[in-house]
Scaffold this motif. Sequence first.
Motif, PDB file in Angstrom:
ATOM      1  N   PHE A 139      -5.915   9.678   2.396  1.00  0.00           N
ATOM      2  CA  PHE A 139      -6.711  10.130   3.538  1.00  0.00           C
ATOM      3  C   PHE A 139      -6.849  11.647   3.471  1.00  0.00           C
ATOM      4  O   PHE A 139      -5.869  12.380   3.587  1.00  0.00           O
ATOM      5  CB  PHE A 139      -6.054   9.695   4.852  1.00  0.00           C
ATOM      6  N   ASN A 140      -8.083  12.102   3.295  1.00  0.00           N
ATOM      7  CA  ASN A 140      -8.381  13.518   3.120  1.00  0.00           C
ATOM      8  C   ASN A 140      -8.596  14.173   4.482  1.00  0.00           C
ATOM      9  O   ASN A 140      -9.508  13.811   5.222  1.00  0.00           O
ATOM     10  CB  ASN A 140      -9.635  13.660   2.250  1.00  0.00           C
ATOM     11  N   ILE A 141      -7.737  15.154   4.804  1.00  0.00           N
ATOM     12  CA  ILE A 141      -7.768  15.778   6.130  1.00  0.00           C
ATOM     13  C   ILE A 141      -8.969  16.684   6.304  1.00  0.00           C
ATOM     14  O   ILE A 141      -9.713  16.585   7.271  1.00  0.00           O
ATOM     15  CB  ILE A 141      -6.462  16.557   6.388  1.00  0.00           C
ATOM     16  N   ILE A 172      -2.630  12.882  -6.575  1.00  0.00           N
ATOM     17  CA  ILE A 172      -3.140  11.519  -6.766  1.00  0.00           C
ATOM     18  C   ILE A 172      -2.852  11.042  -8.191  1.00  0.00           C
ATOM     19  O   ILE A 172      -2.441   9.898  -8.407  1.00  0.00           O
ATOM     20  CB  ILE A 172      -4.654  11.460  -6.465  1.00  0.00           C
ATOM     21  N   ILE A 173      -3.051  11.919  -9.154  1.00  0.00           N
ATOM     22  CA  ILE A 173      -2.799  11.569 -10.556  1.00  0.00           C
ATOM     23  C   ILE A 173      -1.342  11.168 -10.760  1.00  0.00           C
ATOM     24  O   ILE A 173      -1.036  10.158 -11.412  1.00  0.00           O
ATOM     25  CB  ILE A 173      -3.186  12.728 -11.490  1.00  0.00           C
ATOM     26  N   ASP A 174      -0.427  11.943 -10.177  1.00  0.00           N
ATOM     27  CA  ASP A 174       0.996  11.619 -10.314  1.00  0.00           C
ATOM     28  C   ASP A 174       1.324  10.294  -9.641  1.00  0.00           C
ATOM     29  O   ASP A 174       2.111   9.491 -10.168  1.00  0.00           O
ATOM     30  CB  ASP A 174       1.848  12.739  -9.716  1.00  0.00           C
ATOM     31  N   VAL A 205      -8.661   5.243  -7.142  1.00  0.00           N
ATOM     32  CA  VAL A 205      -7.913   5.381  -5.899  1.00  0.00           C
ATOM     33  C   VAL A 205      -8.901   5.424  -4.725  1.00  0.00           C
ATOM     34  O   VAL A 205      -9.933   6.082  -4.791  1.00  0.00           O
ATOM     35  CB  VAL A 205      -7.057   6.668  -5.918  1.00  0.00           C
ATOM     36  N   LYS A 206      -8.554   4.719  -3.664  1.00  0.00           N
ATOM     37  CA  LYS A 206      -9.394   4.699  -2.466  1.00  0.00           C
ATOM     38  C   LYS A 206      -9.167   5.995  -1.686  1.00  0.00           C
ATOM     39  O   LYS A 206      -8.074   6.245  -1.181  1.00  0.00           O
ATOM     40  CB  LYS A 206      -9.022   3.491  -1.605  1.00  0.00           C
ATOM     41  N   SER A 211       0.845  -1.191   0.000  1.00  0.00           N
ATOM     42  CA  SER A 211       0.000   0.000   0.000  1.00  0.00           C
ATOM     43  C   SER A 211       0.880   1.241   0.000  1.00  0.00           C
ATOM     44  O   SER A 211       1.929   1.274   0.648  1.00  0.00           O
ATOM     45  CB  SER A 211      -0.898   0.028   1.245  1.00  0.00           C
ATOM     46  N   VAL A 212       0.443   2.258  -0.737  1.00  0.00           N
ATOM     47  CA  VAL A 212       1.048   3.585  -0.701  1.00  0.00           C
ATOM     48  C   VAL A 212      -0.013   4.538  -0.172  1.00  0.00           C
ATOM     49  O   VAL A 212      -1.142   4.559  -0.675  1.00  0.00           O
ATOM     50  CB  VAL A 212       1.541   4.024  -2.092  1.00  0.00           C
ATOM     51  N   VAL A 213       0.335   5.296   0.858  1.00  0.00           N
ATOM     52  CA  VAL A 213      -0.629   6.148   1.555  1.00  0.00           C
ATOM     53  C   VAL A 213      -0.210   7.606   1.445  1.00  0.00           C
ATOM     54  O   VAL A 213       0.961   7.939   1.645  1.00  0.00           O
ATOM     55  CB  VAL A 213      -0.725   5.744   3.051  1.00  0.00           C
TER      56      VAL A 213
END
Length: 231
Positions: free
Chosen positions: A74-76, A51-53, A108-109, A39-41
């Motif tokens: 994870f959106n703050i 996110i696109i990159d 993307v999640k 996983s990459v977070v």
Amino acid sequence: NINSYIEIIKKGLIPRPHYALGILLACNQAVQIGLKKISVVEIGFYDKSSIIDLVEHKNIIESILPIKVNIIYFNINIDLFNSNKNLRDRNDFFKKLKKKDLEKIKNVKILDFKRLNKEKFNDPIGFIIFDTRNFSVTNQAFQIFKKKENCFLPKSILYFDHFYRSSEFEGEYFGINKFNKKSDFKKISDIIEMSEQLSLSWNKWLFLGKRFKYFINFKHKDFKKYISPVI
């Protein structure tokens, strides 16, 4: 060809080469300990271009290494993102994005930051990007390190986006210092000499490279295993 891609990263010839480097370092480590997926977070303020990159780099690395990468964002605080005109990636910017780029984001999640503690990662976390800015948010984001050792690589790669003109007593840097004082067997460490070595290819690595850290767990079963460097 992995060698060609490494040269492109080293010379900074692609968007956000530091993201590509982080994924590559994590995947190289994962492959050598026998993993098939990581996983990459990213923890940040919903930066769609970021996110696109990440997706672009993930696709390239998956084509040259025998591994799959799962991206979780994870959106703050989306309200802060929408209201702050000084943020580079405002909503009006994304009206210009191509449809194919918006399609990539859908794969993307994307989760609320409040779910960070509850999220169960099916694949070990290899790379974490902290776009957390201040100490309070960084300290909350570090709750991710409470997860069990098998949720991480022996030396998961970390990247901190807001060191510029900060001091050791504020922001992300202060969060790192506080974390290291609390734990005996989990540490956030510099990656020694990486920035200096990479800066021979591209001078911006002199500061970008210093934003990279290792998350080390001395109790990880593969901690003592030698990992052959990829770059």
